[in-house]
Write an enzyme that holds these catalytic residues in place. Structure first.
Site, PDB file in Angstrom:
ATOM      1  N   LYS A 112       0.845  -1.193   0.028  1.00  0.00           N
ATOM      2  CA  LYS A 112      -0.026   0.107  -0.102  1.00  0.00           C
ATOM      3  C   LYS A 112       0.960   1.158   0.059  1.00  0.00           C
ATOM      4  O   LYS A 112       2.051   1.211   0.356  1.00  0.00           O
ATOM      5  CB  LYS A 112      -0.780   0.068   1.329  1.00  0.00           C
ATOM      6  CG  LYS A 112      -2.050   0.730   1.155  1.00  0.00           C
ATOM      7  CD  LYS A 112      -3.466  -0.224   0.673  1.00  0.00           C
ATOM      8  CE  LYS A 112      -4.524   0.675   0.402  1.00  0.00           C
ATOM      9  NZ  LYS A 112      -5.816  -0.361   0.146  1.00  0.00           N
TER      10      LYS A 112
HETATM   11  N1  GLU Z   1      -7.165  -0.110  -3.474  1.00  0.00           N
HETATM   12  C1  GLU Z   1      -8.054  -1.350  -3.685  1.00  0.00           C
HETATM   13  C2  GLU Z   1      -7.901  -2.141  -2.506  1.00  0.00           C
HETATM   14  O1  GLU Z   1      -7.918  -1.706  -1.172  1.00  0.00           O
HETATM   15  C3  GLU Z   1      -7.398  -2.113  -4.860  1.00  0.00           C
HETATM   16  C4  GLU Z   1      -6.188  -2.518  -4.662  1.00  0.00           C
HETATM   17  C5  GLU Z   1      -5.372  -3.059  -6.256  1.00  0.00           C
HETATM   18  O2  GLU Z   1      -6.144  -3.360  -7.150  1.00  0.00           O
HETATM   19  O3  GLU Z   1      -4.362  -3.350  -6.018  1.00  0.00           O
HETATM   20  O4  GLU Z   1      -8.391  -3.299  -2.483  1.00  0.00           O
END
Ligand code: GLU
Length: 424
Positions: A112
């Site tokens: 993240k």
């Molecule tokens: N931000 C989204 C989540 O929390 C998508 C993450 C992604 O597709 O890499 O799942």
């Protein structure tokens, strides 16, 4: 042992993630060596960015990149742009991504990013400058085999397009060599249906649970907290299946509509005015009331730590479908479990986004083109299959859905660690 090693600060996400992991470690009786390795995080990066905004001001801001775990593949997870995001929040969210990619069965780990700025305070040009500054600053932590970001709160398709452009521009190539970022616009190699995938995936899990419980979707009363990318799509999709949307909120206010409202028309209003407030045929209510609305299904799709020990007793819904990441604190989770409220946990419920990110990743790697029908078909099948796997474990071992999903997710990572070997 785990808690002593990581003193969590921030907005509660890391505390929730650590609690859920600790519980899984105990249930699975993992050794300290394995648990400690998986606890991680593998890498936590803090960056200071100093972009020059188009108005000439230099903005000094913090950004974070966390690779929690990459045993099952490159770290995957979105970029959060909010004024209060912390390194600990990003760590908790990265940890959640490790379980999410594992439980939904895609060959990724968990990562993240966070950029500590209010996107609403930036002009479109200013936001582009910030995103490009982040991309340059974080460049050596990004890559198809390292960490592949995507949109999250405060970022969108266009931001992903700028990341890709920034990388290909610096390489003097038209395209990047492999997939550096997902959630891009279709015209730049994005996959059709990615934007809607998280919200639709939420609904597929609700439909699967209702089928199991023998609950009819027709007339089901649904409250949605957060009418952004996840909440608005989930509302439209569940209404299309016959449910009634009886309460909605966003950052600007909240609405009650006991007879149901048209979510597609509300989404069109939000496109124009930026707010749910003032929608015809509804009355404005206190945003806190949306969580406590008289409904069958509650979809918290706003942000973390919304359902706490303060309001868990007053939640009227029989089912909570976690569209947001970590919307329920551990204390509230305990209260709701005792009350028999069924919670479809975030790591399963909102995994549709990262599943379709995986389709985008494979599409870009193979220079393929996927149709919307293919994407939607695969998403529906995957969400339903994984729901079934979690549900079977729930029944077999008398677990909550959260505990069953965590068991499955953590066990797959453990299997990956053992298959790779602990050394070097
Ligand atoms: N931000 C989204 C989540 O929390 C998508 C993450 C992604 O597709 O890499 O799942």
């Amino acid at each position: 042992m785990i808690r002593q090693e990581t003193q969590a600060s921030g907005n509660g996400i890391l505390q929730t993630a650590l609690h859920n992991f600790e519980q899984a470690v105990n249930r699975l009786q993992l050794s300290d060596e394995i648990a400690g390795k998986i606890l991680g995080p593998k890498e936590r990066i803090e960056l200071t960015l100093s972009p020059i905004l188009p108005n000439g001001h230099v903005l000094n801001l913090k950004a974070f990149v966390v690779r929690h775990n990459d045993v099952l593949g490159p770290a995957k997870g979105g970029i959060r742009m909010t004024p209060d995001v912390t390194l600990d929040d990003v760590t908790g969210l990265a940890m959640e991504m490790t379980w999410k990619t594992s439980v939904i069965g895609v060959p990724f780990g968990g990562g993240k990013s966070g950029i500590r700025v209010d996107p609403m305070s930036l002009t479109p040009e200013g936001k582009e400058v910030v995103i490009r500054a982040f991309t340059r600053g974080a460049r050596r932590h990004l890559g198809p085999e390292i960490y592949v970001p995507a949109p999250d709160m405060g970022t969108n398709e266009l931001d992903m397009a700028r990341i890709r452009d920034c990388i290909s521009y610096s390489q003097a190539t038209s395209i990047t060599d492999g997939c550096f970022v997902t959630g891009k616009p279709v015209i730049l190699g994005g996959v059709a249906g990615r934007r809607e995938a998280t919200g639709k995936g939420v609904v597929y899990t609700v439909l699967a649970l209702c089928r199991k419980l023998g609950m009819k979707i027709e007339g089901l009363r649904v409250a949605v907290q957060g009418f952004g990318n996840v909440g608005s799509v989930a509302a439209c999709e569940i209404a299309r299946n016959g449910a009634k949307i009886v309460a909605v909120s966003d950052v600007t206010g909240a609405l009650g509509a006991p007879d149901g409202l048209d979510p597609a028309a509300l989404a069109a209003q939000v496109q124009q005015t930026g707010s749910v407030v003032g929608f015809p045929g509804t009355k404005e209510v206190d945003p806190a009331q949306v969580l406590e609305a008289d409904c069958d299904v509650l979809i918290p799709a706003a942000t973390q730590s919304q359902i706490t020990e303060k309001n868990a007793d007053r939640i009227a819904a029989r089912i909570i479908a976690e569209g947001a990441n970590a919307p329920t604190t551990p204390e509230a989770d305990g209260i709701l479990n005792r009350r028999g409220v069924l919670i479809i946990p975030d790591i399963l419920c909102n995994a549709g986004g990262v599943f379709v990110s995986y389709l985008e990743y494979t599409q870009e790697t193979q220079r393929e083109q996927m149709t919307i029908e293919e994407v939607e078909g695969r998403l529906a099948t995957r969400m339903t299959d994984r729901f079934r796997d979690v549900d079977e474990l729930t029944e077999k071992n008398g677990l909550t859905m959260r505990d069953a999903a965590m068991n499955l997710a953590v066990q797959r990572v453990v299997d990956g660690v053992l298959a790779r070997g602990l050394l070097p």
